[in-house]
Design an enzyme around this catalytic site. Structure first.
Site, short mmCIF file in Angstrom:
data_model
loop_
_atom_site.label_atom_id
_atom_site.label_comp_id
_atom_site.label_asym_id
_atom_site.label_seq_id
_atom_site.Cartn_x
_atom_site.Cartn_y
_atom_site.Cartn_z
N ARG A 52 -20.98 -1.21 -12.97
CA ARG A 52 -20.59 -1.18 -11.56
C ARG A 52 -21.35 -2.17 -10.70
O ARG A 52 -20.88 -2.60 -9.65
CB ARG A 52 -20.75 0.25 -10.98
CG ARG A 52 -20.40 0.31 -9.49
CD ARG A 52 -20.24 1.72 -8.93
NE ARG A 52 -21.28 2.61 -9.31
CZ ARG A 52 -22.53 2.60 -8.78
NH1 ARG A 52 -22.84 1.73 -7.84
NH2 ARG A 52 -23.42 3.46 -9.20
N TYR B 130 -0.24 -11.80 2.82
CA TYR B 130 0.10 -10.90 1.71
C TYR B 130 0.21 -9.47 2.26
O TYR B 130 -0.64 -9.04 3.05
CB TYR B 130 -0.99 -11.01 0.63
CG TYR B 130 -0.78 -10.04 -0.49
CD1 TYR B 130 0.21 -10.25 -1.45
CD2 TYR B 130 -1.54 -8.89 -0.59
CE1 TYR B 130 0.42 -9.34 -2.47
CE2 TYR B 130 -1.35 -7.97 -1.61
CZ TYR B 130 -0.36 -8.20 -2.54
OH TYR B 130 -0.16 -7.29 -3.54
N ASP C 35 -7.32 -17.05 1.45
CA ASP C 35 -6.79 -16.51 0.21
C ASP C 35 -6.14 -17.69 -0.51
O ASP C 35 -5.09 -18.19 -0.10
CB ASP C 35 -5.79 -15.40 0.54
CG ASP C 35 -5.19 -14.75 -0.70
OD1 ASP C 35 -5.10 -15.43 -1.75
OD2 ASP C 35 -4.77 -13.57 -0.62
N LYS D 140 -2.99 -13.16 -10.78
CA LYS D 140 -1.91 -14.15 -10.78
C LYS D 140 -2.30 -15.34 -11.67
O LYS D 140 -2.48 -15.16 -12.85
CB LYS D 140 -1.61 -14.56 -9.34
CG LYS D 140 -1.56 -13.37 -8.35
CD LYS D 140 -0.41 -12.42 -8.58
CE LYS D 140 -0.50 -11.12 -7.80
NZ LYS D 140 -0.74 -11.22 -6.38
C1 LIG Z 1 -1.18 -10.33 -5.36
C2 LIG Z 1 -1.88 -10.91 -4.19
C3 LIG Z 1 -2.97 -10.24 -3.60
C4 LIG Z 1 -3.45 -8.90 -4.07
O1 LIG Z 1 -3.97 -8.98 -5.36
P1 LIG Z 1 -4.06 -7.73 -6.37
O2 LIG Z 1 -4.70 -8.36 -7.57
O3 LIG Z 1 -2.67 -7.22 -6.61
O4 LIG Z 1 -4.92 -6.71 -5.73
C5 LIG Z 1 -3.60 -10.86 -2.53
N1 LIG Z 1 -3.18 -12.05 -2.06
C6 LIG Z 1 -2.14 -12.71 -2.59
C7 LIG Z 1 -1.73 -14.02 -2.01
C8 LIG Z 1 -1.45 -12.16 -3.67
O5 LIG Z 1 -0.40 -12.82 -4.18
#
Ligand SMILES: *Cc1c(COP(=O)(O)O)cnc(C)c1O
Length: 385
Positions: free
Chosen positions: A50, A104, A176, A201
């Site tokens: 953790r 998002y 992001d 992703k």
């Molecule tokens: C999918 C996504 C998130 C969230 O990510 P998770 O791994 O599903 O928690 C945040 N920002 C963008 C641009 C995303 O495509």
């Protein structure tokens, strides 16, 4: 490993243990929740999953920091864990911040529900045009939050303006960077304070884990890590291992995905049954010039409208044979979705339309298949009644 190495080399070698564990060429999984006490001083130095400090975490932290030429990085249990832990570290009750108006969905809801409940206020701005940002500033404004490429319309925001605005007003800038990846954009090099990723992703790229990352200065990353240590959103070693394996091919995958998506966007643009195509690599795209100056590649996403209504859009989607009808993105396989039903279903139809997201809009995450086969599949799906 030095800073001089190219990103392709860093993906393979950066952060790897200097002395290989048992001689293993590939980093093993350390499937142990706790580790022998070696006389650590601080709570956060106790070796425990953790606390985000097992060998599987450390290799990822060092590799991610090297990829974006930053001091430090942190992985987390999901993209949302990285985003929420970062915002909760930097904002407290009474604080205010600015964020781009179409983020998002999970981030948007976290801001408008959870942070608001904690007494943290946000004003939304259009980060593609710096007009009017200053008027939204307050003495308690702490940061500005944007995304590199917007979803699902794929506009590239005015990132240089965001950085200079933040520096001028002594606030932090967060981005992001999920859609661009370190291959196409490295925010820290451009002056951003923190770069966030849903590693679910492209970074992992194989649609088999959920993970997140935050990259930035040692000081900020340490603060966020301590917060994450208490919130408990650490990435388990098995998922660390898969993310590490996936990341090694990031450059190869992104190169192919950048190329494939641009080829597909060009094909769609001249097809008579397609009304509108969104892809920053197209010269017709409103953010093309900005995208060409800021990015090393335009990413693997494309969105478009077929001529006709929602039924036509759904018929097209069901006629596809290679594209899988599923939300999410960034994996080796091509996916197709209608954002009004999936990623943007939380918004009202009116809000969606106002942001240019029609119900019939189709979004594709382009994989690494042969582009000829993907184009043939799209062509046939458009022809089939
Ligand atoms: C999918 C996504 C998130 C969230 O990510 P998770 O791994 O599903 O928690 C945040 N920002 C963008 C641009 C995303 O495509």
């Amino acid at each position: 490993m030095t800073e001089k190495h190219k990103i392709e080399t860093k993906l393979i070698h950066a952060g790897e243990p200097k002395e290989k564990y048992g001689g293993a060429v590939n980093m093993p999984i350390f499937q142990s929740s706790t580790f022998e006490d070696t006389g650590q001083g601080d709570y956060h130095e106790i070796k425990y999953i953790r606390l985000n400090n097992t060998p599987n975490h450390i290799v990822l932290h060092e590799k991610l920091a090297a990829l974006e030429n930053a001091e430090d990085a942190l992985v987390s249990a999901s993209g949302m864990a990285a985003i929420s832990a970062s915002l909760l570290t930097l904002l407290k009750s009474g604080d205010h911040f600015l964020a781009h108006k179409s983020l998002y969905g999970g981030t948007n809801t976290f801001i408008t529900n959870d942070l608001r409940d904690l007494g943290i206020e946000c004003d939304f701005i259009d980060a593609s045009d710096s007009q009017g940002w200053e008027e939204k500033l307050r003495p308690e404004t702490k940061l500005i939050y944007v995304e590199t490429i917007t979803n699902p319309l794929l506009n590239v925001l005015d990132l240089n303006a965001v950085v200079s605005f933040a520096k001028k007003h002594h606030i932090l800038s967060l981005i992001d960077n999920t859609f661009a990846t370190p291959i196409n954009y490295r925010p820290i090099e451009h002056g951003f304070d923190l770069s966030l990723h849903s590693a679910t992703k492209y970074l992992n790229g194989h649609t088999d884990i959920v993970a997140g990352a935050v990259i930035g200065s040692k000081d900020l990353i340490t603060k966020i890590k301590y917060k994450l240590n208490h919130l408990g959103g650490s990435l388990n070693p098995n998922a660390c291992f898969l993310m590490h394996r996936g990341m090694k091919t990031l450059a190869l995958r992104m190169e192919r995905q950048n190329d494939n998506s641009r080829e597909i966007a060009k094909f769609l643009e001249i097809h008579p049954k397609i009304r509108k195509v969104n892809h920053p690599g197209l010269e017709s795209n409103s953010s093309h010039i900005r995208a060409s100056t800021l990015l090393d590649g335009f990413g693997g996403m494309v969105s478009f409208e077929v001529d006709g209504d929602v039924q036509e859009a759904d018929k097209f989607i069901s006629n596809l044979t290679l594209f899988i009808n599923a939300p999410s993105l960034g994996g080796v396989e091509s996916l197709v979705t209608r954002p009004a039903l999936t990623s943007h279903s939380g918004m009202s139809k009116e809000d969606r339309e106002a942001s240019g997201i029609k119900n019939e809009l189709i979004r594709m995450s382009i994989g690494i298949e042969a582009v000829e086969d993907l184009i043939a599949d799209i062509y046939n799906a458009l022809e089939t009644k």
